[in-house]
Design a protein around this motif. Sequence first.
Motif, PDB file in Angstrom:
ATOM      1  N   SER A 175      -7.856  -1.476   0.770  1.00  0.00           N
ATOM      2  CA  SER A 175      -6.706  -1.703  -0.111  1.00  0.00           C
ATOM      3  C   SER A 175      -6.833  -0.906  -1.398  1.00  0.00           C
ATOM      4  O   SER A 175      -5.866  -0.315  -1.894  1.00  0.00           O
ATOM      5  N   PHE A 176      -8.056  -0.902  -1.954  1.00  0.00           N
ATOM      6  CA  PHE A 176      -8.299  -0.154  -3.192  1.00  0.00           C
ATOM      7  C   PHE A 176      -8.046   1.338  -2.993  1.00  0.00           C
ATOM      8  O   PHE A 176      -7.387   1.990  -3.818  1.00  0.00           O
ATOM      9  N   MET A 177      -8.515   1.903  -1.902  1.00  0.00           N
ATOM     10  CA  MET A 177      -8.354   3.339  -1.642  1.00  0.00           C
ATOM     11  C   MET A 177      -6.897   3.711  -1.405  1.00  0.00           C
ATOM     12  O   MET A 177      -6.446   4.814  -1.748  1.00  0.00           O
ATOM     13  N   CYS A 178      -6.126   2.801  -0.806  1.00  0.00           N
ATOM     14  CA  CYS A 178      -4.723   3.092  -0.541  1.00  0.00           C
ATOM     15  C   CYS A 178      -3.875   3.080  -1.801  1.00  0.00           C
ATOM     16  O   CYS A 178      -2.821   3.746  -1.863  1.00  0.00           O
ATOM     17  N   THR A 179      -4.273   2.322  -2.793  1.00  0.00           N
ATOM     18  CA  THR A 179      -3.426   2.163  -3.989  1.00  0.00           C
ATOM     19  C   THR A 179      -3.964   2.880  -5.223  1.00  0.00           C
ATOM     20  O   THR A 179      -3.229   3.077  -6.191  1.00  0.00           O
ATOM     21  N   PHE A 180      -5.247   3.263  -5.191  1.00  0.00           N
ATOM     22  CA  PHE A 180      -5.851   3.854  -6.383  1.00  0.00           C
ATOM     23  C   PHE A 180      -5.161   5.169  -6.771  1.00  0.00           C
ATOM     24  O   PHE A 180      -4.936   5.445  -7.954  1.00  0.00           O
ATOM     25  N   ILE A 238      -2.846  -4.456  -6.996  1.00  0.00           N
ATOM     26  CA  ILE A 238      -3.762  -4.422  -5.850  1.00  0.00           C
ATOM     27  C   ILE A 238      -5.064  -3.717  -6.219  1.00  0.00           C
ATOM     28  O   ILE A 238      -6.160  -4.149  -5.853  1.00  0.00           O
ATOM     29  N   THR A 239      -4.959  -2.603  -6.949  1.00  0.00           N
ATOM     30  CA  THR A 239      -6.143  -1.833  -7.331  1.00  0.00           C
ATOM     31  C   THR A 239      -7.122  -2.690  -8.119  1.00  0.00           C
ATOM     32  O   THR A 239      -8.325  -2.743  -7.822  1.00  0.00           O
ATOM     33  N   PHE A 240      -6.617  -3.371  -9.135  1.00  0.00           N
ATOM     34  CA  PHE A 240      -7.499  -4.161  -9.995  1.00  0.00           C
ATOM     35  C   PHE A 240      -8.059  -5.383  -9.258  1.00  0.00           C
ATOM     36  O   PHE A 240      -9.237  -5.721  -9.406  1.00  0.00           O
ATOM     37  N   SER A 241      -7.220  -6.055  -8.456  1.00  0.00           N
ATOM     38  CA  SER A 241      -7.713  -7.248  -7.759  1.00  0.00           C
ATOM     39  C   SER A 241      -8.793  -6.890  -6.745  1.00  0.00           C
ATOM     40  O   SER A 241      -9.818  -7.580  -6.640  1.00  0.00           O
TER      41      SER A 241
END
Length: 833
Positions: A722-727, A742-745
């Motif tokens: 999720s982090f890689m998809c939104t960062f 999403i990135t921060f969570s």
Amino acid sequence: MASTSFRLLVFCSVGYGLSSNEWFKDIPTDLFNLSGDIILGGLFPILSERTDYLLIYFYCFSLDQTALGQSLVMKYAIDEVNANSDILPGVRLGYRIYNTCRQPSVIVRPILSFLANRSREELPVKCNYTDYDPSISAIIGPYSSEMVSVIGKLMGFFLVPQVSYGATSDKFSDKTTYPSFFRTVPSDKWQVEVMVLLIQEFQWNWVAVIGSEEEYGQMGMQEFAKMAEKSSLCVAYQGLIPVYTDPGPNIDIIISNIKATNVSVIVVFSLSEPAAEFFKGVIKHNLTGVWIGSTSWTNNRKLTSIAEMRNIGTIIGFTDKTQDVHFLPEYAHALFDKISQERKNSTQPPTINNHNPSEPCPECWNLSPANASMMEDPAVQQLAFSIYTAVYTVVEALHQLLHCNKTQCDWKPGTTKIYPWKLMPILKNISIDVNGTKFQFDSNGNPNIGYNVMQWVWQDSNVHFRNVGSFLPSLSINKSLFTWHTKDSTVPVSTCSAACESGQVRRANRDDIQCTQCPTGEWSTLLSTSCTKPTFEVLSWDRTESVLMVLAGALLLLFHGSVLVLLLRHRSTPLVMASGGPLAIVAIISLMGACLSLVLFLGQPTDTVCLLQVPLTSFWQTVTLSIIASISLQIFFVSEFPERAAPHLRTIRGPGSWLLVLSCCVAQAGICGWFALECPSLSVYMENMKINFVSSFLTCPVEPVVGFALLQGFNVVLALVSFMCTFMAVKPLHQYNLSRDITFSCLIYCVLWVTFIPIYIGLKDQMKSIVHVSFSLGSNFGLMASYFLPKCYLIMRKPELNTAEHFCTILEGVPPTPPQDEPQPKTETESVQ
């Protein structure tokens, strides 16, 4: 094959029925080597060692007349068999008797000679020894347990029967390790049992045990300690007498510790030589008490010849329950007389190296009828029956193997071979009658022989042995026959509760350096004199840590409930639909489930609680993270493939998201199921727990660790995806930046659980549960605060932004406008122009 009754008759007539000793005139004068059709090997400590403790070197040249007399018993039995043609008709027995010197380096040489091929006199390397024909068919001896330890396994490999007349260590009863071992003396396990019974008979329970520092003494002392513990006897002190180094300094320490424990009953489980050295020290220190001796030294001349032994107190010992072997002194007199006659016509041979196994006794050239008295030595008489019976058990086995009757055996000189392994099953079932005593082996090669209980009685300067009891199969003693060397001639007292009032018990002396291992499943505190079963603490509800965690969980649940209510009230608005719609509601509920499942870590754990604890907590987190992952993949699809996203957006946001969430949950459920199957239940875990504590913290077993890593690792992978998809997602202009939440969570979740690993590994069990709950609450709060809190703020504080235009990118698949394409406001100059 001859019948059993016929064989018994044969042995009675051979062993003791020959009232005439006329056959003595035909006996061979070869003391140690006699040729024959079948050869038996003999191992005796004919020469004793003399050790130079400074050079750590032993000299093996001092003749041990007791051991020489014992070796002559073997010769006597074989000569007797050869003199009677009814036992092995047409077959002549021979013997090869070697000196062991009680040294491993000495006994190995004759053993290799025994195992050498009969015809080639070499020991070949073969893959299969089934048809191998060694030079001997069986071995009589050796005497000591230590020597059997050296050669026993090798004999077992070749399946060569060895019948020991003195090795008593109980470890040789293990037929897996020593398959070819038999003995005609009882095992030390029996000897220890009768010692404990005797001690209990006089109500003593405060004893010391001393052993010689070799196989016999160490194993006997260990067996006694085990039996004493089971019988509630207090072993006040244990000490070992050195055998291969100067024992003097250690004996002084042992005696000092015996005095310090104030013990009156001392068990001495030792070989005769170390026992003699020990009692010289006892005499020097004027120590008195009740001395209980093992069979090895009870009637040995090395001890009985020490006149000062009469001053050390009461000596009680054990001897094997045997019968006399008749005609031994007469036989020895005839033999030595015949040797003397032959010596007159020969010259004395040169001195032979005493390590040469073929010449175990250079001094025997000078034997004369005057030396025949050695056969009257009590130590020789005591072992004579064991040696004599050892020979005759092998002879009986040969008698059966060769199908002998009174006139012939199935024997063809030069053709018939006696394979030693064929004697094994016959020996196991031997039953012979020797002078009215029925002898047989049990399944472990041990004999059906018990003990006589003897007390030393002094008359002037000579010691006599008074029979005061017996053991087989139970102990029977006559207390009126005992003489006590106390002031009032009463039974000495040796109890660990002496001089204590009612309800009190005296503990072991503080200076006692010997400790006994606690029984399995129990432990003791430092300097304790008792063992207890361990107690377990748990993370109970009333502990401060538990109360704090419950309060934090309750506040977090209140937060979850408030957010859930708010999203349900605005479930049809663009903000909630862009955040996942129904999936967002499921995400909130799963976070609440994860929070509630943490109560499984509190209170008394059970098998069911431990089964659900870790899997349930991890699974609820998987539901939330898989929902966030589905939304992050939508953002990635819209940002990177805008042309393709719009037509398929309804499918991606609808059935596609549900399918992804379901797939992730199924995968995690599979890992949870495997973990539950592999992880031991709490009851099994506690049964197998190594108890080395009195009190400990009890937590559910988290095993295997790989399973726990997979459970948490799966969730971390979802958060990382999720982090890689939104960062790197493009920020939409004038729209809500869902990728930021999403990135921060997910970043918070990954950082917390990566940090958890090194912290968790280095913690004790108590803190592991607390840290696990704390990190689970922290990650739960991080997901809630970073992903849902900004949306709650927008709903409550800026409702005007809760519009379709503000979420058009995620709702309708409108490509986000890059920052550089944003129209710039015109300046005043440009406006005028």
